[in-house]
Write an enzyme that holds these catalytic residues in place. Structure first.
Site, PDB file in Angstrom:
ATOM      1  N   LYS A 226       0.833  -1.198   0.000  1.00 12.54           N
ATOM      2  CA  LYS A 226       0.000   0.000   0.000  1.00 12.54           C
ATOM      3  C   LYS A 226       0.873   1.255   0.000  1.00 12.54           C
ATOM      4  O   LYS A 226       2.027   1.222   0.421  1.00 12.54           O
ATOM      5  CB  LYS A 226      -0.883   0.023   1.266  1.00 12.54           C
ATOM      6  N   ARG A 300     -10.538 -11.285   1.968  1.00 14.87           N
ATOM      7  CA  ARG A 300     -11.464 -12.266   1.392  1.00 14.87           C
ATOM      8  C   ARG A 300     -10.856 -13.666   1.381  1.00 14.87           C
ATOM      9  O   ARG A 300     -11.582 -14.665   1.434  1.00 14.87           O
ATOM     10  CB  ARG A 300     -11.865 -11.813  -0.023  1.00 14.87           C
TER      11      ARG A 300
HETATM   12  N1  BES Z   1      -8.206  -3.614   4.320  1.00 15.26           N
HETATM   13  C1  BES Z   1      -8.393  -3.253   2.960  1.00 15.26           C
HETATM   14  C2  BES Z   1      -9.699  -2.520   2.702  1.00 15.26           C
HETATM   15  C3  BES Z   1      -9.896  -1.150   3.269  1.00 15.26           C
HETATM   16  C4  BES Z   1      -9.113  -0.090   2.850  1.00 15.26           C
HETATM   17  C5  BES Z   1     -10.936  -0.916   4.147  1.00 15.26           C
HETATM   18  C6  BES Z   1      -9.360   1.177   3.345  1.00 15.26           C
HETATM   19  C7  BES Z   1     -11.181   0.338   4.630  1.00 15.26           C
HETATM   20  C8  BES Z   1     -10.377   1.389   4.233  1.00 15.26           C
HETATM   21  C9  BES Z   1      -8.385  -4.484   2.065  1.00 15.26           C
HETATM   22  O1  BES Z   1      -7.631  -5.554   2.486  1.00 15.26           O
HETATM   23  C10 BES Z   1      -7.858  -4.032   0.739  1.00 15.26           C
HETATM   24  O2  BES Z   1      -6.719  -3.638   0.717  1.00 15.26           O
HETATM   25  N2  BES Z   1      -8.710  -4.059  -0.273  1.00 15.26           N
HETATM   26  C11 BES Z   1      -8.335  -3.585  -1.559  1.00 15.26           C
HETATM   27  C12 BES Z   1      -8.826  -4.597  -2.565  1.00 15.26           C
HETATM   28  C13 BES Z   1      -8.260  -4.400  -3.944  1.00 15.26           C
HETATM   29  C14 BES Z   1      -6.790  -4.782  -3.970  1.00 15.26           C
HETATM   30  C15 BES Z   1      -9.049  -5.284  -4.886  1.00 15.26           C
HETATM   31  C16 BES Z   1      -9.027  -2.236  -1.784  1.00 15.26           C
HETATM   32  O3  BES Z   1     -10.152  -2.059  -1.306  1.00 15.26           O
HETATM   33  O4  BES Z   1      -8.398  -1.376  -2.386  1.00 15.26           O
HETATM   34 ZN    ZN Z   2      -5.574  -5.435   1.847  1.00 20.23          ZN
END
Ligand code: BES
Ligand code: ZN
Ligand code: ZN
Length: 446
Positions: A226, A300
């Site tokens: 990230k 997921r």
């Molecule tokens: N933990 C995150 C989702 C998240 C991010 C929740 C910010 C609340 C605030 C999750 O594991 C994630 O990183 N999801 C990605 C998925 C993508 C790579 C398909 C997302 O939501 O960007």
């Molecule tokens: Zn994630």
């Protein structure tokens, strides 16, 4: 108690009619009886004689939520007799507004104002909801260095001890032996071993309610790392686990007649030489193969193994909570959790329960036409969609692949964090939808 200071909820008319002696003072202090306004009225010696609070059209949980930290320390009492429902809400909101997170502060939060317990409230409910909310907030706000998979296990164990529940934990390499390959794969790069926490409580003959939580104790994104901004708040990525622990506590504390099972997939999504890689292919607990389109879509993966286990027992109600997607937050903002449900009757009940408890959730569709976006050329499914829109829906559709079709299932995609302070809801970790889910479970087993 004679020396408690009386709190009056008044609108403009009630101010004129019932508090004529205070009109001049309240006008001078800018109080007109609008919702959200507060006015301390002194007696002739300068002591506080009473507190006037602007009366909203409809009383709700947050009506007095700002008072514990804005009124001078002391004991207060509601001057008016409210219905049990309203009195319970007012009291609960006060309790929720009294919370501070001061674990790391040398100087602890000062004394807050105390509200005398109105005599007609639902005390066991108010106590359970307060304690569970405090638990969720503490767990989510505690930084990741003190809230790893091991600490989540400790929390479950202490709950189990308090309520005489059974806990089993499968950790580290045992996850492979016991066939939780995706929980292992996501968590293996951390020095803190991944684990599945499995708690059971209640009457085996009662309706079976199973709760599943995403317990990603820190989400760096993995090798698909990230950005600094995207990673900053990721201590809260165990918010779903915190919320189901809180919900389980509410159920056990109030003694609902359920056969409860709680599964928390507790991992840290870290980066190391042995980390999960983009385009690796995993075999899930279900037996299907999953291509890793993005290591940051880890929630997921761990949920899939836990949900397949949960669903295989055929519970009467299956609920998962997860800080699953940024897309759900783009759609609804940070304060309104999204939920998905494969059963219309249950969906309607949760919508109503959310409104009744001032804990609303918004329904999003399991739009099956988007399922093909998860197709993979080389495996049974990809963990991300090949589209830039609809990310909360495609994540939910991914999870649905691990639910038996006849299981009533709710998936909650929540923020678990207040980005701003609101009455009764200080900035920081937060339960979102927990009281609504409790109400739903209560109705389900009634
Ligand atoms: N933990 C995150 C989702 C998240 C991010 C929740 C910010 C609340 C605030 C999750 O594991 C994630 O990183 N999801 C990605 C998925 C993508 C790579 C398909 C997302 O939501 O960007
Ligand atoms: Zn994630
Ligand atoms: Zn995550």
């Amino acid at each position: 108690m004679a020396d408690a200071i009386a709190i009056y909820l008044v609108n403009a008319d009630q101010l004129q009619n019932d508090h004529a002696d205070s009109v001049a003072w309240s006008q001078a202090s800018g109080f007109s009886g609008q919702a959200g306004e507060v006015c301390l009225v002194p007696d002739t010696t300068g002591k506080i004689a009473k507190v006037l609070v602007g009366r909203p059209e409809v009383i709700n949980t947050w009506t007095l939520g700002n008072l514990p930290k804005t009124l001078p320390a002391g004991t207060y009492a509601l001057a008016e007799h409210f219905s049990e429902q309203d009195a319970t809400k007012l009291y609960l909101g006060w309790q929720l507004g009294s919370y501070s997170f001061d674990r790391y502060k040398l100087t602890k939060a000062g004394r807050v104002a105390i509200l005398q317990t109105p005599d007609n409230i639902d005390v066991p409910y108010a106590k359970a909801a307060t304690e569970a909310t405090y638990l969720v907030r503490d767990l989510v706000t505690t930084p990741s260095n003190n809230m790893g998979p091991d600490q989540l296990e400790e929390v479950a164990r202490s709950l189990a001890e308090r309520y005489e529940a059974q806990v089993e934990v499968i950790a580290g390499g045992d996850l492979v032996i016991e066939n939780y390959p995706m929980i292992y794969a996501v968590g293996k790069a951390s020095t803190r071993a991944p684990r599945l926490i499995d708690m059971r409580w209640g009457n085996p003959d009662a309706p079976k309610v199973t709760l599943v939580g995403k317990g990603v104790c820190f989400d760096s994104g993995g090798l698909d790392i990230k950005s600094a901004t995207g990673m900053r708040l990721m201590k809260k990525d165990m918010g779903g686990a915190a919320q189901v622990l809180g919900l389980a506590q509410m159920i056990m504390e109030t003694g609902l007649p359920v056969n409860l099972r709680l599964l928390v997939a507790a991992v840290e999504n870290s980066i190391a030489g042995n980390a999960l890689r983009p385009l690796d292919i995993l075999t899930s607990r279900k037996g299907t193969t999953i291509e890793i389109g993005n290591t940051d879509a880890e929630g997921r993966l761990v949920l899939a193994d836990a949900l397949w286990e949960a669903s295989s027992e055929d519970p009467d109600l299956l609920i998962d909570c997860a800080t699953l997607t940024g897309a759900a937050r783009v759609a609804l903002g940070s304060e309104l959790p999204a939920f998905f449900c494969n059963d219309d009757a249950t969906k309607e009940k949760l919508l109503s329960a959310g409104l009744a408890t001032d804990d609303p959730l918004w329904n999003l569709p399991l739009h099956s036409a988007y399922r093909t976006m998860l197709d993979s050329p080389v495996a049974d499914m990809n963990n991300i969609a090949n589209a830039s829109y609809g990310g909360a829906i495609t994540a939910a559709l991914f999870l649905q692949e691990f639910i038996q079709a006849d299981t009533s299932w709710i998936h909650v995609d929540l923020m678990a964090y207040n980005l701003r302070s609101l009455p009764g809801r200080p900035e920081g970790g937060e339960a979102m939808g927990m009281r609504a889910l409790f109400e739903l479970v209560k109705q389900h087993v009634a």
